[in-house]
Design an enzyme around this catalytic site. Structure first.
Site, short mmCIF file in Angstrom:
data_model
loop_
_atom_site.label_atom_id
_atom_site.label_comp_id
_atom_site.label_asym_id
_atom_site.label_seq_id
_atom_site.Cartn_x
_atom_site.Cartn_y
_atom_site.Cartn_z
N TYR A 1 0.83 -1.28 -0.06
CA TYR A 1 0.05 -0.04 0.12
C TYR A 1 1.10 1.24 0.01
CZ TYR A 1 -3.44 3.42 1.64
OH TYR A 1 -4.22 4.58 1.86
N LYS B 1 1.27 4.31 -3.00
CA LYS B 1 1.18 5.65 -2.74
C LYS B 1 2.29 6.76 -2.89
CE LYS B 1 -3.66 5.49 -1.59
NZ LYS B 1 -4.45 6.01 -2.49
P1 NDP Z 1 -13.06 2.89 1.35
O1 NDP Z 1 -12.70 1.38 1.57
O2 NDP Z 1 -14.15 3.18 2.16
O3 NDP Z 1 -13.42 3.42 0.05
C1 NDP Z 1 -12.60 2.98 -1.08
C2 NDP Z 1 -13.54 3.26 -2.48
O4 NDP Z 1 -12.74 2.82 -3.52
C3 NDP Z 1 -15.01 2.48 -2.52
O5 NDP Z 1 -15.82 2.90 -3.22
C4 NDP Z 1 -14.45 1.15 -3.36
O6 NDP Z 1 -15.48 0.89 -4.10
C5 NDP Z 1 -13.42 2.10 -4.34
N1 NDP Z 1 -12.60 1.08 -5.25
C6 NDP Z 1 -11.87 0.15 -5.07
N2 NDP Z 1 -11.39 -0.42 -5.97
C7 NDP Z 1 -11.78 0.44 -7.08
C8 NDP Z 1 -11.87 0.18 -8.36
N3 NDP Z 1 -11.05 -0.95 -9.02
N4 NDP Z 1 -12.62 0.98 -9.33
C9 NDP Z 1 -13.55 1.76 -8.68
N5 NDP Z 1 -13.80 2.20 -7.56
C10 NDP Z 1 -12.74 1.25 -6.65
O7 NDP Z 1 -11.68 3.54 1.58
P2 NDP Z 1 -11.35 5.02 1.95
O8 NDP Z 1 -12.38 5.87 1.92
O9 NDP Z 1 -10.48 5.12 3.30
O10 NDP Z 1 -10.20 5.37 0.90
C11 NDP Z 1 -10.60 6.55 -0.11
C12 NDP Z 1 -8.92 6.95 -0.54
O11 NDP Z 1 -8.39 7.58 0.40
C13 NDP Z 1 -8.04 5.83 -0.94
O12 NDP Z 1 -7.22 6.24 -2.17
C14 NDP Z 1 -7.18 5.37 0.36
O13 NDP Z 1 -6.06 4.91 0.03
C15 NDP Z 1 -7.19 7.02 0.83
N6 NDP Z 1 -6.63 6.85 2.28
C16 NDP Z 1 -7.45 6.58 3.23
C17 NDP Z 1 -7.03 6.55 4.52
C18 NDP Z 1 -8.05 6.14 5.67
O14 NDP Z 1 -7.62 6.10 6.83
N7 NDP Z 1 -9.25 5.65 5.63
C19 NDP Z 1 -5.67 7.32 5.02
C20 NDP Z 1 -5.03 7.63 3.88
C21 NDP Z 1 -5.40 7.61 2.49
P3 NDP Z 1 -16.28 -0.67 -3.53
O15 NDP Z 1 -17.19 -0.22 -2.49
O16 NDP Z 1 -16.84 -1.34 -4.75
O17 NDP Z 1 -14.98 -1.58 -2.78
#
Ligand code: NDP
Length: 235
Positions: free
Chosen positions: A155, A159
């Site tokens: 991961y 990033k």
């Molecule tokens: P979630 O798991 O809640 O949401 C991730 C989203 O990405 C979901 O809507 C998921 O869809 C979608 N997704 C995954 N794979 C694909 C794909 N191939 N095509 C389209 N959509 C896809 O995670 P977060 O909201 O936490 O994460 C959002 C961003 O924030 C990410 O980039 C993450 O790395 C980043 N982030 C999050 C942190 C945290 O603490 N939460 C910290 C730092 C960064 P589906 O529902 O279908 O799986």
């Protein structure tokens, strides 16, 4: 800034849904990207405003191509879709996990960004916001006060690669006046982060940082990495 049209990838839940909600609440047209139409539709109905479902799997070339055909104009692209890998350091992680994570977090961003660039080039105020992570910061990882651990290597390296892409897109798209920046949203309670404690942050708070970068003035920064509250993060 005037009313804009935005696309948020992976916006059916988590931080992406909050970004979509705040953009819609500010009066912008929002394409809510979701690979699953059912989950996406539920989020669209919950958010309301001028929010439109855009079925989009960022790892699927046909899905990306079909999504571009459904969007007539675009000002703001938020590359938010992301997946996590295992907790292992690189020597213990299997290659398939690295490939799976990079497929979404890195190659998916390149595919979506390149596909929507022609629309962004026609915008008066184009912005790209890449949702990265402070855990991908090499500057932080190697600083004396940071715990020395190669954990979550798949991961975090994805990033770090996204951060490099942010710099290179920003530099190569400067002539097109496209501002490209990365956001470290901070630790948030989402499905990606099931271990987050109740004290960890609300995804809506992280979304305010994405909106700031999406709404930068024309002379705003490009090729920068900001925390959700606007503090610069080292690459
Ligand atoms: P979630 O798991 O809640 O949401 C991730 C989203 O990405 C979901 O809507 C998921 O869809 C979608 N997704 C995954 N794979 C694909 C794909 N191939 N095509 C389209 N959509 C896809 O995670 P977060 O909201 O936490 O994460 C959002 C961003 O924030 C990410 O980039 C993450 O790395 C980043 N982030 C999050 C942190 C945290 O603490 N939460 C910290 C730092 C960064 P589906 O529902 O279908 O799986």
């Amino acid at each position: 800034m005037d009313k804009s049209t935005a696309l948020v990838t992976g916006a059916n839940k988590g931080i992406g849904k909050e970004i979509a909600r705040q953009l819609a609440a500010a009066g912008h047209t929002v394409y809510l990207g979701s690979r699953d139409p059912r989950r996406g539709r539920a989020a669209v109905e919950e958010i309301g405003g001028d929010t439109r479902l855009l079925q989009l799997d960022v790892t699927d070339a046909a899905s990306v191509a079909a999504a571009v055909e459904r969007v007539a104009a675009l000002d703001i692209l938020v590359n938010n879709a992301g997946v996590s890998g295992g907790p292992r350091p690189p020597q213990e992680e299997d290659l398939d996990t690295f490939r799976r994570v990079f497929e979404t977090n890195v190659f998916g961003v390149v595919a979506v960004t390149n596909a929507f660039l022609p629309l962004l080039r026609r915008s008066a105020h184009p912005r790209i916001v890449n949702i990265s992570s402070g855990t991908g910061s090499l500057g932080s990882s190697t600083s004396p006060q940071y715990p020395k651990s190669g954990a979550y290597a798949s991961y975090r390296t994805s990033k770090t690669a996204l951060n490099a892409l942010t710099v290179f897109y920003a530099q190569s798209l400067a002539a097109d006046d496209i501002l490209v920046n990365a956001l470290a949203p901070g630790l948030r309670r989402t499905d990606l982060n099931p271990g987050a404690r109740a004290a960890d942050g609300d995804p809506a708070e992280a979304a305010t940082g994405a909106l700031r970068l999406a709404m930068l003035p024309d002379d705003g920064p490009s090729g920068e990495f900001h925390s959700w509250d606007g503090t610069p993060v080292p690459w």
